[in-house]
Design a protein around this motif. Structure first.
Motif, short mmCIF file in Angstrom:
data_model
loop_
_atom_site.label_atom_id
_atom_site.label_comp_id
_atom_site.label_asym_id
_atom_site.label_seq_id
_atom_site.Cartn_x
_atom_site.Cartn_y
_atom_site.Cartn_z
N ALA A 128 9.04 45.51 27.31
CA ALA A 128 9.96 46.54 27.80
C ALA A 128 11.36 46.45 27.17
CB ALA A 128 10.09 46.45 29.32
N TRP A 129 11.63 45.42 26.41
CA TRP A 129 12.96 45.18 25.85
C TRP A 129 13.49 46.41 25.12
CZ3 TRP A 129 13.99 40.40 22.17
CH2 TRP A 129 15.37 40.21 22.04
N HIS A 130 12.64 47.09 24.37
CA HIS A 130 13.10 48.21 23.55
C HIS A 130 13.60 49.40 24.36
CE1 HIS A 130 9.02 49.55 24.53
NE2 HIS A 130 9.36 50.76 24.12
N ARG A 131 13.37 49.39 25.66
CA ARG A 131 13.82 50.51 26.50
C ARG A 131 15.25 50.32 27.00
NH1 ARG A 131 8.24 50.00 29.25
NH2 ARG A 131 6.98 51.55 28.15
N PHE A 132 15.85 49.18 26.72
CA PHE A 132 17.15 48.85 27.28
C PHE A 132 18.12 48.39 26.18
CE2 PHE A 132 13.91 48.26 30.49
CZ PHE A 132 14.46 48.84 31.62
N THR B 284 11.59 53.29 33.74
CA THR B 284 12.76 54.11 34.02
C THR B 284 13.79 53.98 32.90
OG1 THR B 284 13.98 52.43 35.28
CG2 THR B 284 12.37 53.77 36.48
N GLY B 285 13.84 52.81 32.25
CA GLY B 285 14.74 52.60 31.13
C GLY B 285 16.21 52.73 31.48
N THR B 286 16.58 52.53 32.73
CA THR B 286 17.97 52.68 33.16
C THR B 286 18.57 51.31 33.50
OG1 THR B 286 17.40 52.95 35.50
CG2 THR B 286 17.43 54.94 34.13
#
Length: 226
Positions: free
Chosen positions: A104-108, A77-79
């Motif tokens: 997933a770090w790069h999504r936030f 979701t990256g939110t």
């Protein structure tokens, strides 16, 4: 499916909903949550977006595989709303799940995710993935990490500047590095504790310039990140 997820997300506020309808919605969503495969996790995340966050259980009561799938679904979701959900899993012992949290770090937001998630992860056997130099800076600010995976190609001078010289023992160069006249010895020897270098299949080994104590491993020998 999107309508089903929306209906499930609204159940708590729908106080006047007929019990039979409520039961039917819960029965249908129970087949989706927790997602039981990575493809299912990606599918519900891409369709449901942030509305699925309140439907994800765990980590209590989930198998390691189910917990990892829940992390994938939430992270896609990256939110900002996903951070409290992901934080529930940050103490989980599963290496596969911890890999998903790191990836997933790069999504936030770099610093917020570092504070809420990265700083709390068990480091055992875990490569901390850096998608850009901001990630490397954040890792150094947290005292460095022994295992680091670099995504993208960087000049060795950039890696010398941002990697922690005192802690690094394993370095995974997922895309190799931009040599621009550099051999291996000139910069890799700056990390006194480094003993394992992971390179992509197509990268040369640079055996004539590597420090003698350094072992080169190919990515095909590494376990998959899922």
């Amino acid at each position: 499916m999107r309508n089903l997820l929306l209906a499930a997300a609204c159940l708590e506020q729908a106080t006047d909903l007929h019990p039979r309808v409520r039961h039917e919605i819960k029965a249908r969503t129970s087949r989706l949550f927790p997602p039981r495969s990575m493809s299912a996790a990606r599918h519900v995340a891409d369709i449901g977006g942030p509305m699925l966050l309140g439907l994800l259980p765990g980590p209590e009561g989930l198998t390691d595989a189910e917990a990892a799938c829940a992390v994938v679904a939430a992270s896609r979701t990256g939110t900002d709303a996903a951070l409290p959900v992901l934080a529930r899993f940050r103490g989980h012992p599963s290496l596969a799940l911890r890999r998903q949290l790191v990836w997933a770090w790069h999504r936030f937001d770099t610093d917020e995710y570092a504070r809420e998630i990265i700083a709390h992860l068990d480091e055992t056997d875990l490569y901390f993935t850096a998608h850009h130099t901001g990630h490397l800076r954040a890792l150094r600010d947290m005292g460095g990490r022994a295992r680091v995976q670099i995504v993208g190609r960087y000049h060795p001078d950039q890696l010398l500047e941002h990697l922690d010289h005192g802690r690094l023992t394993h370095l995974w160069l997922r895309d190799g590095y931009a040599r621009h006249g550099h051999g291996g010895q000139e910069w890799l020897s700056a990390f006194p504790r480094l003993h394992t270098l992971v390179l992509p299949e197509t990268a040369p080994r640079y055996t004539s310039t590597l420090p003698r104590h350094l072992t080169v491993v190919r990515e095909s020998d590494m376990s998959s990140r899922g």
